[in-house]
Write an enzyme that holds these catalytic residues in place. Structure first.
Site, PDB file in Angstrom:
ATOM      1  CG  ASP A 275      -1.873   1.144   1.263  1.00  0.00           C
ATOM      2  OD1 ASP A 275      -2.566   1.344   0.261  1.00  0.00           O
ATOM      3  OD2 ASP A 275      -1.936   1.861   2.284  1.00  0.00           O
ATOM      4  CD  GLU A 342      -3.059   2.553  -2.856  1.00  0.00           C
ATOM      5  OE1 GLU A 342      -4.240   2.747  -2.556  1.00  0.00           O
ATOM      6  OE2 GLU A 342      -2.109   3.041  -2.212  1.00  0.00           O
TER       7      GLU A 342
END
Length: 632
Positions: A275, A342
């Site tokens: 992330d 991401e």
């Protein structure tokens, strides 16, 4: 530790911001808490060795990536990644919050969908300042979700069902409650420089320290927080409770690699979703960032152009090092593992995004999420599909995302009439499809009042703007709708879930759609599309896509066989479309699948399409066509 806040406003800005984290502290604490210190780095003597190896590793491991040129695709190259937001999936102990045992109890549902892998949003030990994205221990489970034994049981059950397990991990920062941070504040070696610390520019006339520069937090306001005990500021790209780690320190790098090893070795994890990776590095000169042209809100993150804090070149090297950890295990046991990253695509060029293919398995494709505006237009869909397909490096795998826990549900953004058509696009285009839990039944955003808002991002936007599309993320995070029972079968009837359940659960739920005819069931359309993904045409075939007025259409063709054809009407009008350019074989076709609630007499499943040049599509209708076998 006394902190002078330059980040979050006062606690009363959001009515419920503190309520649910407090509930977490009322749960019974379990005796499974593991050491929060180094996993391997227990002796200072190791530091010099790590430092010596660091520079070599930065060069040597970044280019070490998995092969994607084999004849048979790796498991993840044709998978559906089903994202589970644990707080909202299934509450097994009636405390109002979803948990690991709840996920385990619903794994059969996932297997019945035909989904090949699950990505679980964070369940690590956390004070829950950002609902689990602030880790106080990377190698233990927070009691609100269960125990490490619960995780292992869930992992084992997933394997029994043939479901791969992908963990969500946030390498950029920790919680301020992490032992590393506590020791860093105290300047206790080797943790002194585990975080980004900086002296003040000076002091104002009232004696308050002045932040080192103008950098802003993603969650608004200054990204610097003063710590009286250390007499320095620390940098936090996100909330004030999430101090950024210092990846220019090789000890931090090795700590994070050991975290990955822990989950692979002991818990059977098949990969990771990394992330917020563009935030891993900051410019060492700490220069002010320039104002973004046209920006008007000086407290908002997008007020500045983030040329010194976002996607610096060093990020790619670091992701390559993380990927090399997975390679270590693949070389021993031969089991492919996946690393997906991401990187917010509204802030990156497609060229910058594609560089992540060189150091990971794939970056998330947020073209549909960020670039595609409502109302949907066929030409824009084609533009976003082409943007990704045309730029994906040769031999790499594309992926398709419509929504997630940070963005509006696709039916709420583009209209629930288009849900099935959107699933046809993402599930039948080449590569990986990502489904956010509830998408299989067409769940929609839930209206959440400011009084019920708990997301810190929404709270920081205030009561006037919390429900803007780029503020609170609560509407897309509400509990999974399993049945028409109280609380949608998510929690017991006497329990108040952590977020309100959407009132439409009475009719929009898994049980209702399992019982309904496919003409009324998003779930059964989804399952049919998943089954189609097993065809060689879809797994291995090429693709041609076109925008024909209001219709986005594409084919999937393998060798010289007649192709599978998908067509989606993005408009509220009945349209006629010529699909002949998608069929070079002059075959006769039949409808095998269409959107729910269609009233189009021409597209009843099983109906023949004798002339592709004259196909009628109903309002927002999507169809899938296959060639009718020639009579022998």
């Amino acid at each position: 530790m006394v902190a002078l806040s330059y980040g979050l406003p006062s606690d009363d800005v959001c009515p419920n911001l503190g309520i649910f984290p407090l509930k977490r502290h009322n749960q019974r604490l379990k005796s499974t808490k593991q050491s929060n210190t180094s996993l391997v780095l227990r002796k200072n003597e190791m530091q010099e060795l790590v430092l010596a190896l660091f520079a070599l590793a930065m060069v040597a491991t970044a280019s070490k990536i998995p092969r994607t040129d084999q004849d048979e695709p790796l498991w993840w190259q044709n998978t559906i990644v089903y994202q589970i937001y644990p707080r909202s999936y299934q509450d097994s102990n009636d405390d109002g919050t979803g948990d690991l045992n709840g996920i385990q109890s619903r794994l059969q549902h996932i297997a019945d969908l035909g989904v090949g892998s699950i990505w679980i949003s964070p369940v690590y030990e956390s004070p829950m300042a950002d609902f689990g994205y602030d880790f106080s221990n990377f190698t233990n489970i927070d009691p609100i979700f269960g125990t490490i034994d619960d995780f292992k049981q869930m992992s084992d059950r997933a394997k029994e069902l043939g479901i791969r397990l992908i963990m969500d991990i946030v390498p950029n920062h920790t919680s301020e409650k992490h032992a590393w941070f506590t020791k860093s504040v105290a300047r206790e070696d080797p943790y002194t420089d585990y975080y980004i610390w900086k002296d003040p520019l000076g002091f104002d006339e009232d004696g308050n320290p002045i932040p080192p520069n103008n950098w802003l937090s993603v969650f608004r306001f200054s990204a610097w927080e003063w710590v009286e005990e250390r007499q320095q500021f620390y940098y936090h790209a996100f909330t004030v409770q999430q101090p950024d780690l210092n990846y220019r320190n090789p000890l931090v790098v090795e700590e994070m690699k050991n975290v990955l090893r822990f989950w692979i070795e002991g818990q059977g994890v098949d990969g990771f979703r990394m992330d917020a990776v563009p935030f891993l590095f900051e410019d060492p000169e700490f220069l002010d960032e320039p104002q973004r042209p046209g920006a008007t809100d000086p407290d908002a993150h997008d007020y500045l152009e983030h040329i010194y804090t976002f996607n610096l070149p060093e990020v790619y090297d670091m992701i390559g090092q993380f990927r090399s950890v997975l390679d270590e295990y693949e070389e021993v046991d031969g089991l492919p593992r996946v690393m997906m990253v991401e990187a917010l695509s509204q802030d990156l060029s497609v060229q910058d995004l594609m560089k992540y293919y060189d150091v990971s398995d794939f970056p998330f494709n947020f073209n549909f999420v960020v670039q595609l505006e409502a109302p949907m237009e066929a030409a824009e869909v084609k533009k976003q599909v082409d943007d990704w397909l045309d730029n994906t490096p040769e031999g790499k795998t594309p992926n398709w995302v419509w929504d997630n826990h940070d963005n509006w549900r696709m039916g709420s953004k583009f209209g629930e009439e288009l849900i099935d058509g959107m699933q046809m696009i993402s599930l039948l285009l080449p590569g990986i499809a990502v489904t956010y839990n509830g998408g299989e039944i067409g769940m929609l955003n839930t209206d959440i009042s400011y009084e019920d808002t708990v997301d810190p991002q929404g709270c920081n936007c205030g009561p006037e703007h919390y429900d803007d599309s780029n503020c609170s993320r609560d509407p897309e995070r509400t509990p999974m709708q399993w049945s028409a029972e109280a609380n949608a079968g998510f929690s017991g009837p006497q329990v108040e879930p952590w977020l309100p359940v959407n009132p439409n659960y009475v009719t929009l739920n898994v049980e209702a759609q399992k019982a309904a005819d496919i003409s009324e069931s998003h779930l059964k359309v989804y399952q049919s599309l998943v089954a189609l993904r097993q065809r060689d045409q879809v797994k291995l075939g090429g693709v041609v896509n076109v925008a024909l007025g209001d219709v986005f259409a594409f084919n999937r063709q393998l060798n010289d066989e007649a192709p599978l054809i998908v067509a989606v009407n993005t408009s509220g009008d009945i349209v006629k479309v010529n699909l002949k350019e998608l069929d070079p074989t002059e075959s006769t076709y039949q409808v095998i699948l269409r959107s729910t609630r269609s009233e189009n007499l021409d597209t009843i499943p099983g109906s023949a399409i004798h002339d592709l040049a004259d196909v009628t599509l109903g309002v927002y209708e999507g169809i899938v066509l296959e060639p009718i076998p020639s009579a022998t």
